[in-house]
Design an enzyme around this catalytic site. Structure first.
Site, mmCIF file in Angstrom:
data_model
loop_
_atom_site.group_PDB
_atom_site.id
_atom_site.type_symbol
_atom_site.label_atom_id
_atom_site.label_comp_id
_atom_site.label_asym_id
_atom_site.label_seq_id
_atom_site.Cartn_x
_atom_site.Cartn_y
_atom_site.Cartn_z
ATOM 1 N N ASP A 92 0.859 -1.173 0.000
ATOM 2 C CA ASP A 92 0.000 0.000 0.000
ATOM 3 C C ASP A 92 0.902 1.231 0.000
ATOM 4 O O ASP A 92 2.005 1.207 0.534
ATOM 5 C CB ASP A 92 -0.891 -0.020 1.246
ATOM 6 C CG ASP A 92 -1.933 1.081 1.238
ATOM 7 O OD1 ASP A 92 -2.030 1.794 0.224
ATOM 8 O OD2 ASP A 92 -2.647 1.218 2.243
ATOM 9 N N ASP A 146 -2.471 8.350 -3.072
ATOM 10 C CA ASP A 146 -3.776 8.986 -3.185
ATOM 11 C C ASP A 146 -4.187 9.541 -1.830
ATOM 12 O O ASP A 146 -3.524 9.325 -0.830
ATOM 13 C CB ASP A 146 -4.827 7.978 -3.672
ATOM 14 C CG ASP A 146 -5.057 6.852 -2.666
ATOM 15 O OD1 ASP A 146 -4.140 6.579 -1.855
ATOM 16 O OD2 ASP A 146 -6.133 6.240 -2.682
ATOM 17 N N GLY A 221 -11.065 4.063 -0.650
ATOM 18 C CA GLY A 221 -11.994 4.996 -0.040
ATOM 19 C C GLY A 221 -13.314 4.395 0.385
ATOM 20 O O GLY A 221 -14.258 5.117 0.692
ATOM 21 N N ASP A 271 -8.003 -7.398 0.788
ATOM 22 C CA ASP A 271 -7.133 -7.446 1.959
ATOM 23 C C ASP A 271 -7.886 -6.850 3.130
ATOM 24 O O ASP A 271 -8.777 -6.012 2.947
ATOM 25 C CB ASP A 271 -5.842 -6.664 1.729
ATOM 26 C CG ASP A 271 -6.058 -5.166 1.924
ATOM 27 O OD1 ASP A 271 -5.636 -4.632 2.964
ATOM 28 O OD2 ASP A 271 -6.666 -4.530 1.041
ATOM 29 N N HIS A 340 -5.817 -19.918 12.144
ATOM 30 C CA HIS A 340 -7.152 -20.432 11.835
ATOM 31 C C HIS A 340 -7.948 -19.442 10.988
ATOM 32 O O HIS A 340 -8.528 -19.815 9.954
ATOM 33 C CB HIS A 340 -7.927 -20.751 13.105
ATOM 34 C CG HIS A 340 -9.399 -20.885 12.839
ATOM 35 N ND1 HIS A 340 -9.955 -22.024 12.280
ATOM 36 C CD2 HIS A 340 -10.418 -19.992 12.970
ATOM 37 C CE1 HIS A 340 -11.245 -21.831 12.097
ATOM 38 N NE2 HIS A 340 -11.553 -20.610 12.504
#
Length: 376
Positions: A92, A146, A221, A271, A340
């Site tokens: 990111d 951004d 966003g 994600d 898990h």
């Protein structure tokens, strides 16, 4: 990077494909475990590969830039060699951290000035600088810089922010295209669609991002506090505009229901910190529903955490044992719960992929969503 579209669901916009990178293949739809500071919390890389079946993990530009720093990462030969993960990595850009550090940053046309959450030192992120940093980190997929607008957000602010994000994207593309990878493998740049929850801004942004003709595109966003139905509306709107022959990444999403509903709208990549963060707090996602392992009802339950799921952590340990570890504040409790939950998330997108290929994804999704979100 190359995206190979393999199957489309008959009754939804879901699709299955493969993203080919120099560090291996990523079968979509895919969930990407978040490794903000160079590690997926409480999980070994061996477990990510062998137990969880992760194909790609995330790192974060902001955190890795501050610690351990670019000098050490470059000396190691990039993040892959530094953390011992030989599969694909996505980073990111730090835009979300800029959003979350609202009291310690200043946004201007040139970029963002912010103070480190570690020591208060002053730093500047410009689109060019962020591209250079991500070159040094060495992720296979890097994100454009951004501004992630908050929710709620006034229309005028969202419009002004979007225009700046698009200008920043042009600068990101120019810098990326004029530089080369620092290490011996290719990198690719994903732009990010913004526009808050305003349809006209989302359409404008999606059209602009599509015109940039990059190898993949992201939707940012969202999942910042807006109602789920509003998130789905914006996601569908954007997916209908973004190129069908390129992967679509919905950033920061989400619950099992969010993921399945968004796959049905045409999203390929996800994600979220939820599976690991919630695991450390005792919340488990299972094939039967959601468990709060701290509850008294699991104290004497010697059945496996999730026999149907498979995987070592889910089948080898009992609910009673995991509850004991969590209440005893043993580190192993967080480790087992994290493995898990990530195993469940990768199982979920894997099942989605199989049902897309079989042509019955929509029906399967509708039959399983409510079950998965039931609290046991």
């Amino acid at each position: 990077m190359k995206f190979e579209l393999q199957s489309n669901d008959i009754k939804s916009k879901a699709r299955a494909g493969v993203i080919h990178t120099d560090h291996g293949a990523i079968h979509t739809p895919i969930f990407m475990p978040v490794g903000t500071a160079g590690t997926v919390k409480a999980v070994h890389q061996r477990e990510l590969k062998q137990d969880i079946n992760a194909e790609i993990i995330l790192g974060n530009t902001y955190h890795l830039y501050l610690r351990p720093g670019l000098s050490l990462l470059e000396k190691a030969g990039g993040l892959h060699k530094f953390n011992g993960w030989n599969g694909p990595i996505l980073t990111d850009s730090g835009g979300y951290q800029v959003y979350s550090l609202s009291e310690n940053r200043k946004i201007e046309e040139e970029g963002v000035t912010f103070r480190s959450h570690i020591d208060g030192s002053r730093h500047i992120f410009s689109p060019e600088r962020v591209m250079d940093i991500q070159r040094s980190i060495g992720a296979d997929i890097i994100m454009a810089f951004d501004e992630c607008t908050p929710y709620p957000c006034e229309y005028d602010y969202a419009k002004t922010s979007l225009a700046m994000t698009h200008r920043w994207l042009k600068r990101c593309c120019k810098r990326f295209d004029s530089t080369q990878p620092r290490y011996e493998y290719a990198q690719t740049l994903f732009p990010i669609v913004q526009g808050s929850v305003y349809k006209d801004l989302r359409v404008q942004s999606a059209e602009f991002i599509a015109s940039c003709e990059r190898d993949g595109n992201a939707i940012g966003g969202l999942a910042v506090g807006e109602p789920a139905e509003m998130m789905y509306e914006m996601t569908e709107l954007v997916c209908d505009i973004l190129p069908k022959d390129k992967p679509r990444y919905l950033m920061g999403v989400g619950t099992p229901a969010n993921i399945l509903e968004s796959i049905a709208l045409g999203v390929d990549m996800f994600d979220c910190v939820m599976p690991t963060r919630n695991a450390r707090n005792g919340m488990l996602f299972t094939t039967q529903g959601i468990i709060n392992i701290r509850n008294e009802k699991w104290k004497d339950d010697l059945s496996a955490i999730d026999e149907e799921l498979g995987g070592y952590a889910s089948t080898h340990y009992s609910k009673a044992y995991l509850r004991h570890l969590v209440h005893s504040k043993e580190m192993l409790g967080a480790q087992i719960a994290s493995i898990h939950n990530l195993t469940f998330y990768l199982w979920l997108v894997g099942q989605a992929r199989e049902h897309i290929k079989a042509g019955d994804f929509a029906g399967w999704k509708n039959s399983i969503v409510s079950k998965l979100m039931t609290r046991l």
